[in-house]
Design a protein around this motif. Structure first.
Motif, PDB file in Angstrom:
ATOM      1  N   ASN A  37      -4.824  -2.417  -4.001  1.00 22.65           N
ATOM      2  CA  ASN A  37      -3.927  -1.347  -3.083  1.00 22.65           C
ATOM      3  C   ASN A  37      -3.005  -2.093  -2.278  1.00 22.65           C
ATOM      4  OD1 ASN A  37      -4.701   1.378  -3.820  1.00 22.65           O
ATOM      5  ND2 ASN A  37      -6.729   0.899  -3.305  1.00 22.65           N
ATOM      6  N   THR A  38      -3.167  -3.269  -1.804  1.00 22.69           N
ATOM      7  CA  THR A  38      -1.915  -3.982  -1.210  1.00 22.69           C
ATOM      8  C   THR A  38      -1.162  -4.640  -2.151  1.00 22.69           C
ATOM      9  OG1 THR A  38      -3.515  -4.910   0.566  1.00 22.69           O
ATOM     10  CG2 THR A  38      -1.524  -6.354   0.068  1.00 22.69           C
ATOM     11  N   GLU A  43     -10.757  -2.882   2.219  1.00 23.28           N
ATOM     12  CA  GLU A  43      -9.786  -3.506   1.251  1.00 23.28           C
ATOM     13  C   GLU A  43      -8.310  -3.244   1.984  1.00 23.28           C
ATOM     14  OE1 GLU A  43     -10.348  -1.825  -2.504  1.00 23.28           O
ATOM     15  OE2 GLU A  43     -12.209  -2.713  -2.844  1.00 23.28           O
ATOM     16  N   HIS A  44      -7.944  -2.187   2.091  1.00 24.97           N
ATOM     17  CA  HIS A  44      -6.505  -1.764   2.437  1.00 24.97           C
ATOM     18  C   HIS A  44      -6.653  -0.809   3.553  1.00 24.97           C
ATOM     19  CE1 HIS A  44      -7.575   1.552  -0.165  1.00 24.97           C
ATOM     20  NE2 HIS A  44      -6.471   2.041   0.055  1.00 24.97           N
ATOM     21  N   ASP A  83      -2.976  -2.229   9.922  1.00 19.08           N
ATOM     22  CA  ASP A  83      -2.411  -3.287  10.578  1.00 19.08           C
ATOM     23  C   ASP A  83      -1.004  -2.840  10.939  1.00 19.08           C
ATOM     24  OD1 ASP A  83      -2.089  -5.660  11.387  1.00 19.08           O
ATOM     25  OD2 ASP A  83      -1.752  -6.485   9.625  1.00 19.08           O
ATOM     26  N   PRO A  84      -0.838  -2.995  12.057  1.00 13.42           N
ATOM     27  CA  PRO A  84       0.521  -2.819  12.721  1.00 13.42           C
ATOM     28  C   PRO A  84       1.435  -3.685  12.109  1.00 13.42           C
ATOM     29  CG  PRO A  84      -1.016  -2.961  14.736  1.00 13.42           C
ATOM     30  CD  PRO A  84      -1.708  -3.306  13.343  1.00 13.42           C
ATOM     31  N   ARG A  85       1.294  -4.771  11.896  1.00 15.84           N
ATOM     32  CA  ARG A  85       2.151  -5.876  11.029  1.00 15.84           C
ATOM     33  C   ARG A  85       2.533  -5.734   9.709  1.00 15.84           C
ATOM     34  NH1 ARG A  85       0.820 -11.819  13.721  1.00 15.84           N
ATOM     35  NH2 ARG A  85      -1.342 -10.883  13.654  1.00 15.84           N
ATOM     36  N   ASN A  86       1.519  -5.031   8.974  1.00 15.10           N
ATOM     37  CA  ASN A  86       1.289  -4.745   7.726  1.00 15.10           C
ATOM     38  C   ASN A  86       1.197  -3.488   7.477  1.00 15.10           C
ATOM     39  OD1 ASN A  86       1.709  -7.718   6.360  1.00 15.10           O
ATOM     40  ND2 ASN A  86       0.250  -7.893   8.164  1.00 15.10           N
ATOM     41  N   PRO A  87       1.897  -2.258   7.738  1.00 14.68           N
ATOM     42  CA  PRO A  87       1.603  -0.912   7.688  1.00 14.68           C
ATOM     43  C   PRO A  87       1.262  -0.418   6.344  1.00 14.68           C
ATOM     44  CG  PRO A  87       3.728  -1.066   8.312  1.00 14.68           C
ATOM     45  CD  PRO A  87       3.435  -2.503   8.236  1.00 14.68           C
ATOM     46  N   LEU A  88       2.163  -1.096   5.367  1.00 11.44           N
ATOM     47  CA  LEU A  88       2.189  -0.275   3.978  1.00 11.44           C
ATOM     48  C   LEU A  88       0.910   0.072   3.161  1.00 11.44           C
ATOM     49  CD1 LEU A  88       5.316  -2.047   2.482  1.00 11.44           C
ATOM     50  CD2 LEU A  88       5.334   0.216   3.619  1.00 11.44           C
ATOM     51  N   PRO A  89       0.223  -1.062   3.132  1.00  6.79           N
ATOM     52  CA  PRO A  89      -0.917  -0.985   2.224  1.00  6.79           C
ATOM     53  C   PRO A  89      -1.850   0.189   2.593  1.00  6.79           C
ATOM     54  CG  PRO A  89      -0.605  -3.216   2.774  1.00  6.79           C
ATOM     55  CD  PRO A  89       0.107  -2.404   3.733  1.00  6.79           C
TER      56      PRO A  89
END
Length: 612
Positions: free
Chosen positions: A183-184, A135-136, A140-146
């Motif tokens: 969680n995202t 899921e989360h 992901d290097p471009r979307n590190p927050l989740p």
């Protein structure tokens, strides 16, 4: 001949044989103790000959690897020696794909070491696909927050794909793209994509949804380039049309909106050459969805109950010309141990009907919805599903149970299977008696009358006697293979024993407290019974703290640290509750009873809500 012995087969055989105390194979290019023969045969089919010399025969390395995995299990103990029986085996799988879908997103997130152990183990039992459900957890290097702090990096995902390929297992990314995305969506950066505020479902009418998904899918495919399949989830879109999509739903209908989303995400996947996969629950409700999505989509048909037949679900998909995989479940989620009386009939019937319908494969599921179930407890139902999917004929649970100790634990001790079946039966009985999962019961307040009233004294005593029989055997059991799975079985037995004991403690605490009140005029009896009430709560405390230590060890064998503390906190919180209640009884004894000659009810002393 001149064919090299497969390195992965060599590693698997030696890992097993050396653990059993046997000499391993000597590896040399173009020659070992085994002849390796290339011969035109059906895909994945093999012939194994054990005579004066061993021969592994098949069309390709994967076929011959499967021959080697059968060879690995053939040695028999005769007195003090191991012997290989002389046999000729011709074998081939009933289903082309035998995939394990592994939930790594609900709390337990495997270490790289344990990821690899899972992959080697399923390969040894001829499963040929591994699909981590994400899921989360992909960092992901471009979307590190989740992602969690110890999430799966692109390098790790790539490493696992390469490792899987070495063991003839196809690595299949499984990324949720619709529901199950809280969680995202809890992050403010992604909250605008939520169908409902910081919710569960990504809205298909919000551009941010596809901006995010395009990046995540592209980065996962960069780590795992050109997989044959890519699972995009899309199950349980319960909130669709309740928020941002409400107006579009009114004009287009939910089937059209659902299909448009799947088609758009499928396009992101298909660019790599992968076939998209989706879950089938929305399709079973609205089969017309199949008229609107790409024909290359593989439908994963998931059903987890012990239904009388699954043929109608299979026909719904087959009638519109789609490939499908059947997805039974280990029935381990929210349970201390898998509910085997539900899981095994589900797997036997569903996979059997899938074989007769010539489905594309098996997509066996393991879930960790509660965030605390241990994967090591699931090997019996997972490998039973693998056996049913491989064998042309039906595989009875009884026959599988007879073979399991030797095949999995490397032991002829049938009590290992008895232990597994006993634990599964206990879970099934507790589910039926209460309507609650065993994890829910374990964490429930045993003084909660609504639950306690559904557990008779006879049931509690029976659960404990059975669990303690398992514990007695496993206390001295040291199987040569998969010893940690045996330790997790022992932990499950202890937790089930403590579950039942906690409800006994609540009843006995009330008995002794009321006995003290009845005999208040006889000081010695009254004080003794109050002390016993307190001691019983101390026992509950000790049970929880002891289980916490054992659970932590089991967690550390499998998982990264991230979610560990939140699970262990439940053990400590339950222990603290027992301590506080014991202290309340001690204070009542000294202050209310002995000093003020007042004797409140137990509910008043413990601060429990009054019974309705």
């Amino acid at each position: 001949m001149g064919i090299d012995f497969d390195r992965a087969a060599f590693e698997e055989i030696n890992e097993r044989w050396r653990a059993l105390g046997m000499p391993g194979l000597a590896y040399a290019k173009n020659g070992t103790d085994v002849a390796v023969v290339r011969k035109a045969m059906a895909p994945q089919a093999y012939r194994l000959i054990v005579a004066a010399r061993v021969a592994l025969i098949g069309a390709d390395t994967t076929s011959r690897f499967y021959a080697a995995m059968t060879l690995a299990q053939l040695p028999q103990r005769v007195g003090a020696r191991w012997q290989l029986p002389c046999v000729t085996i011709d074998d081939a799988p009933a289903l082309r794909w035998r995939i394990l879908s592994d939930d790594v997103s609900r709390g337990p997130l495997p270490t790289m070491r344990y990821f690899k152990e899972r992959i080697r183990t399923i390969a040894a039992f001829k499963m040929n696909g591994y699909s981590p459900y994400m899921e989360h957890v992909f960092l992901d290097p471009r979307n590190p927050l989740p992602a969690p702090l110890d999430g799966i990096t692109p390098a790790q995902l790539h490493e696992l794909a390469v490792y899987s390929r070495h063991f003839h297992v196809t690595f299949i990314p499984e990324q949720q793209t619709f529901a199950h995305m809280h969680n995202t969506l809890r992050w403010e950066e992604y909250a605008p994509a939520a169908e409902l505020p910081h919710g569960y479902l990504m809205s298909p009418v919000n551009a941010l949804t596809y901006q995010y998904l395009q990046q995540v899918i592209a980065d996962e495919l960069a780590a795992v380039p050109h997989p044959p399949f890519f699972h995009v989830g899309s199950d349980e879109p319960i909130d669709l049309g309740r928020g941002q999509t409400k107006l579009a739903m009114r004009s287009q209908g939910d089937a059209a909106i659902y299909a448009a989303h799947v088609s758009r995400v499928a396009e992101l996947v298909s660019r790599s050459g992968a076939r998209p996969m989706i879950w089938d629950d929305a399709i079973q409700r609205q089969p017309q969805i199949l008229d609107r999505i790409p024909k290359t989509t593989v439908i994963v048909n998931w059903k987890y109950g012990a239904e009388t037949t699954f043929v109608p679900y299979i026909r719904t998909i087959a009638s519109r010309g789609f490939d499908q995989m059947v997805a039974p479940g280990a029935n381990n989620w929210t349970e201390i141990f898998p509910d085997l009386p539900t899981a095994l009939p589900n797997e036997q019937r569903f996979i059997g009907e899938g074989k007769r319908a010539h489905v594309l494969g098996l997509f066996q599921t393991v879930w960790h919805d509660d965030g605390e179930s241990l994967y090591e407890a699931t090997w019996f139902p997972v490998l039973y599903a693998a056996a049913v999917a491989w064998q042309q004929a039906d595989v009875s649970p009884r026959r599988f149970a007879d073979d399991f100790p030797a095949a999995f634990f490397g032991s002829n001790d049938r009590r290992f299977t008895n232990d597994i079946q006993t634990l599964g039966n206990i879970v099934h009985v507790l589910n039926a008696a209460t309507g609650d999962s065993t994890d829910s019961l374990f964490w429930a307040d045993p003084f909660e009358g609504r639950i306690a009233g559904r557990l008779s004294d006879a049931t509690l005593s029976s659960v404990r006697n059975q669990a303690e029989t398992v514990l007695t055997h496993l206390a001295g059991a040291r199987p040569p293979l998969h010893a940690n799975a045996a330790r997790v079985m022992a932990l499950a037995a202890r937790r089930l024993d403590y579950l039942a004991r906690d409800f006994q403690i609540a009843k006995e605490t009330r008995f002794y407290y009321d006995d003290a009140k009845t005999n208040a005029a006889t000081l010695g009896i009254a004080v003794r019974s109050l002390f016993v009430s307190k001691y019983l709560l101390w026992e509950l405390r000790d049970n929880m703290e002891e289980a916490a230590v054992l659970y932590a060890r089991a967690w550390d064998y499998e998982n990264r640290a991230g979610h560990r503390a939140s699970v262990l906190e439940r053990y400590h919180a339950a222990a603290q509750s027992a301590i506080r209640r014991a202290d309340r009884i001690a204070l009542m004894t000294s202050e209310d009873f002995l000093r003020s000659h007042h004797f409140p009810t137990l509910d008043e002393t413990l601060g429990l809500p009054a019974a309705p």
